[in-house]
Design a protein around this motif. Structure first.
Motif, short mmCIF file in Angstrom:
data_model
loop_
_atom_site.label_atom_id
_atom_site.label_comp_id
_atom_site.label_asym_id
_atom_site.label_seq_id
_atom_site.Cartn_x
_atom_site.Cartn_y
_atom_site.Cartn_z
N HIS A 221 0.83 -1.20 0.00
CA HIS A 221 0.00 0.00 0.00
C HIS A 221 0.87 1.25 0.00
CE1 HIS A 221 -3.43 2.60 0.79
NE2 HIS A 221 -2.71 3.16 1.75
N ASP A 222 1.90 1.26 0.83
CA ASP A 222 2.78 2.40 0.94
C ASP A 222 3.47 2.71 -0.37
OD1 ASP A 222 4.27 4.47 2.11
OD2 ASP A 222 5.87 3.10 2.73
N THR A 228 3.01 6.27 -7.52
CA THR A 228 2.04 7.04 -8.29
C THR A 228 2.29 8.53 -8.19
OG1 THR A 228 0.39 5.32 -7.91
CG2 THR A 228 -0.42 7.47 -8.62
N GLU A 229 2.63 9.00 -7.00
CA GLU A 229 2.72 10.44 -6.75
C GLU A 229 4.10 11.03 -7.01
OE1 GLU A 229 1.30 11.21 -2.81
OE2 GLU A 229 -0.47 9.94 -3.06
N HIS A 230 5.16 10.24 -6.80
CA HIS A 230 6.48 10.86 -6.73
C HIS A 230 7.54 10.25 -7.66
CE1 HIS A 230 5.09 13.12 -3.27
NE2 HIS A 230 4.75 12.00 -2.65
N TYR A 291 10.12 9.41 0.83
CA TYR A 291 8.69 9.56 1.10
C TYR A 291 8.07 8.40 1.88
CZ TYR A 291 8.88 13.34 -2.32
OH TYR A 291 9.19 14.50 -2.99
N GLY A 292 8.78 7.28 1.98
CA GLY A 292 8.17 6.10 2.58
C GLY A 292 8.27 6.07 4.09
N LYS A 293 7.50 5.18 4.69
CA LYS A 293 7.56 4.97 6.13
C LYS A 293 8.81 4.18 6.51
CE LYS A 293 2.52 4.92 6.42
NZ LYS A 293 1.31 4.09 6.70
N GLN A 294 9.28 3.35 5.59
CA GLN A 294 10.48 2.57 5.82
C GLN A 294 11.21 2.40 4.50
OE1 GLN A 294 9.84 -1.34 7.47
NE2 GLN A 294 11.90 -1.44 8.34
#
Length: 461
Positions: A221-222, A228-230, A291-294
């Motif tokens: 999901h992340d 898509t956005e970056h 941009y990610g959580k991990q």
């Protein structure tokens, strides 16, 4: 976790680059030792080449199997592309592919190294590429009449009185000649045929290659949202990513790169494509870090880029778009397939699918899927077929091609090029060589005997 390869599609416009120079066929090689004398020499140790060697050996032939890297399996192993498509027809009702593809799948199941995906147009079987390397080793070693050569590079044909009687190879022991009566060109780019000056061609727009990678810390999901956005912001070319969890591993296989404007049958372009693909893999990591959580952890890179398309060899018959899309039957059919026609664009962003049931879909990042029909559903073919003649190079009596260099029009090729179809070409090539030797004929002269032998070995022809 799993992400469909339909999720993201993209492209850019770049002119094709690179050129090919023909290599002289050796008419004499003073002082070179003969490394082996055999019945069949297979150049290229992808699954296609391995299956050609195994089928020939199981029919009693003495076989040389030559591979330039450290392992057999080609794009399925060294390229990390760990998906084989369905063995069923377009409606998932009739089995149309069997033989060694099915046998290897059953062998991998015993090691929990493959996951079955039911009734899926994108995947049929997801396997562990490293397990497949070992399984192919076992398959080869069980055939006592195969002599495998790893880390061995094909250099040039060896001719006597105008006839191909061997190939010159280079490895750690030096340079030498492998002599044979029949030759299978499973090099991917048709290197043997090209150096024999067999006519060849490339499409006006070659389908771009992809470098795959293994990652840890992947969150579906992340990463989907990040991509898509970056993706453009970090410098990734307009493209797509798809991937899947690796059986028996916590790592994720991702195909998230696309290299434009390179013809990987050209040495300079191949070098540039490999390096550009790895650069894009690092950009995928940068995306997750920023941009990610991990952050993604890079755990493996492929030994070779995943090449979709380069040179095609002129054969006795070119499989046309209309023949493939309409499922035309041939008297010399040696393979069947149902994977949709999957056209990766060079000249515009995105990817187009043509389905056998008549649907047509254009996928482009950030845009709605464009759907239309290329034909009415009534009378749609359940599968397409590949004729033996599309593997028999013009002007050659003892050479057959097996792999993506077959003679096919652009759209037809976009479907038949996938591995489960190429595997069948390998089996057909190996069987055809043995039948020709038994009958003392040119390759392909006795189609019924070839088809009979293929069916006896489990093939669905």
């Amino acid at each position: 976790m799993h992400i469909s390869r339909r999720s993201f599609f993209g492209g850019t416009t770049l002119a094709m680059a690179g050129s090919c120079t023909l290599v002289r066929a050796a008419s004499a090689a003073p002082g070179l030792p003969t490394l082996q004398t055999c019945d069949v020499c297979v150049l290229g140790g992808s699954a296609t080449g391995v299956f050609a060697a195994v089928r020939a050996a199981r029919l009693g032939a003495r076989v040389a199997l030559v591979e330039k890297t450290n392992a057999f399996g080609g794009v399925a192993t060294n390229g990390l592309v760990n998906v084989w498509h369905s063995l069923l027809d377009n409606a998932f009702q009739q089995q149309i592919i069997g033989g060694l593809t099915q046998e290897v799948i059953e062998r991998l199941k015993k090691r929990d190294a493959v996951r079955v995906v039911e009734k899926n147009a994108s995947e049929g079987f997801i396997f562990n590429s490293q397990e497949l390397k070992i399984e192919l080793d076992e398959l080869i070693l069980e055939c006592k009449t195969i002599k495998p050569y790893l880390h061995t590079l094909f250099s040039e044909p060896y001719m006597e009185e105008g006839k191909l009687v061997g190939v010159i190879v280079d490895n750690k022991s030096g340079r030498g000649i492998i002599r044979a009566q029949m030759f299978v060109d499973a090099t991917g780019d048709g290197d043997l045929c090209h150096r024999l000056n067999v006519p060849s061609y490339t499409y006006d727009q070659i389908q771009p290659p992809t470098v795959c990678a293994h990652f840890s810390n992947f969150n579906s999901h992340d990463f989907t949202a990040l991509y898509t956005e970056h993706a453009a912001e970090v410098g990734l070319p307009a493209g797509f990513f798809w991937g899947t969890q690796i059986p028996g591993s916590s790592d994720f296989m991702m195909a998230g790169t696309r290299v434009y404007g390179r013809n990987c049958a050209d040495a300079d372009d191949l070098t540039a494509a490999e390096m550009e693909g790895r650069r894009q893999v690092r950009l995928l990591q940068d995306l997750s870090r920023k941009y990610g959580k991990q952050a993604l952890g890079l755990t493996a890179l492929p030994a070779m880029i995943g090449i979709r398309d380069t040179r095609h060899i002129r054969c006795q018959h070119q499989l046309t778009d209309q023949e493939a899309m309409n499922g035309v039957a041939f008297p010399d059919t040696i393979a069947k397939g149902s994977y949709r026609f999957d056209l990766h664009h060079q000249e515009k962003p995105g990817l187009t699918f043509y389905y056998l049931d008549g649907r047509k879909e254009y996928h482009c990042p950030g845009k709605r899927v464009q759907r239309e029909r290329w034909r009415e559903a009534a009378g749609a073919a359940a599968y397409y077929q590949i004729p033996l003649r599309s593997l028999l190079p013009q002007g050659q009596r003892n050479v057959i091609v097996a792999g993506r260099m077959l003679d096919a029009e652009k759209l037809a090729f976009s479907g038949v090029r996938v591995m489960v179809n190429m595997n069948q070409l390998g089996e057909a090539a190996g069987v055809a060589c043995v039948v020709a030797l038994q009958n003392k004929q040119a390759l392909g002269a006795d189609v019924p005997a070839i088809q009979k032998a293929l069916r006896a070995g489990g093939s669905c022809v």
